[in-house]
Scaffold this active site. Sequence first.
Site, PDB file in Angstrom:
ATOM      1  N   THR A 118       0.819  -1.209   0.000  1.00 20.17           N
ATOM      2  CA  THR A 118       0.000   0.000   0.000  1.00 20.17           C
ATOM      3  C   THR A 118       0.852   1.258   0.000  1.00 20.17           C
ATOM      4  O   THR A 118       1.976   1.257   0.531  1.00 20.17           O
ATOM      5  CB  THR A 118      -0.912   0.020   1.246  1.00 20.17           C
ATOM      6  OG1 THR A 118      -1.553   1.287   1.360  1.00 20.17           O
ATOM      7  CG2 THR A 118      -0.111  -0.210   2.527  1.00 20.17           C
ATOM      8  N   TYR A 142      -1.625   0.193  10.118  1.00 26.50           N
ATOM      9  CA  TYR A 142      -1.873  -0.521   8.866  1.00 26.50           C
ATOM     10  C   TYR A 142      -0.673  -0.397   7.940  1.00 26.50           C
ATOM     11  O   TYR A 142      -0.103  -1.397   7.475  1.00 26.50           O
ATOM     12  CB  TYR A 142      -3.135   0.028   8.201  1.00 26.50           C
ATOM     13  CG  TYR A 142      -3.300  -0.401   6.766  1.00 26.50           C
ATOM     14  CD1 TYR A 142      -3.399  -1.736   6.427  1.00 26.50           C
ATOM     15  CD2 TYR A 142      -3.351   0.547   5.741  1.00 26.50           C
ATOM     16  CE1 TYR A 142      -3.547  -2.130   5.103  1.00 26.50           C
ATOM     17  CE2 TYR A 142      -3.508   0.168   4.424  1.00 26.50           C
ATOM     18  CZ  TYR A 142      -3.602  -1.174   4.110  1.00 26.50           C
ATOM     19  OH  TYR A 142      -3.736  -1.556   2.791  1.00 26.50           O
TER      20      TYR A 142
END
Length: 328
Positions: A118, A142
Amino acid sequence: MAQTVLVTGGAGYIGAHACKVLKAAGFVPVTFDNLNTGWEEAVKYGPFFKGDLMNRADVDAAFAQYRPVAVLHFAALSLVGQSMKDPGKYWRVNVMGALNLIEGAIAAGCLNFVFSSTCATYGDQDGVLLDEETVQKPINSYGASKRAIEDMLVNFGESHGLNHVIFRYFNVAGCDPEGEIGEQHVPETHLIPLMLDAVAGKRPALTVFGSDYPTRDGTCLRDYVHVMDLVEAHVLGLDWLLAGKGNRVFNLGTGTGFTVREVIDHARAVTNREVPIVEGPRRAGDAVALVSGSLRAAAELGWEPKRSTLRQMIGDAWAWAQGPGYRG
């Protein structure tokens, strides 16, 4: 005989779309999923193995049964806000699950690994177009957990010859234009489906989190990629590994950023309806702007994000949200 690929998270939004394009490319996608957030009815393109990455025995059993030539790893917890409130959950599930998968793959002799990472690994770097050499400074658990998995792949590549392609991608949107699968999460947190639910009257209004960011209209700025463009890049990455081209990191974005308000304006145009909104405070862990500045995927993989216009992404998602497969 067609080659088999293990797709973790294959019952989820991106994983299910990946299975569709893998089948079209001549592979047999085996979905590995615990169905905590995935949908069994989305498993349409190959076998299903219900298992949990936190259970190494499940991982070993899947490798033994299907003997895949490669892994596409999508399964992860991915809610930024939740990761800020419960970082331990993200470190346990994302990192330990990936470690079990990596070690299981190596033990089975499956040494080709495509990883769904990501742009959140870059953190909040205002005014910077992000490429693969940009320093990674994640600002939430995250992004930090995904960065840790990237580091593991490098370590196991050096120690055990694990070949890997890492895709750091930006906001994913849209759905399969043929309407076989779509985007649906419980709870839903993604801007476009939330917005379309508000348009359709399935929720009272879309909350715009933060209107005082240093952007052209005060709302967060993001780079959006159509899910079908994104998963086609993963097939190109798989081909890259099977051709023995070595380890590589690729950003997947269009290089164009849109603010939340601009996405809302496009939705009005596509649906010909008003979007009800309410103003909310900033959310912890949200970066101001995340936009790709990379041309590597185009130059080296031949990847072209040809569907990644806001009009098509919103249009495909709107069609899905009104179709028979949608649970809203």
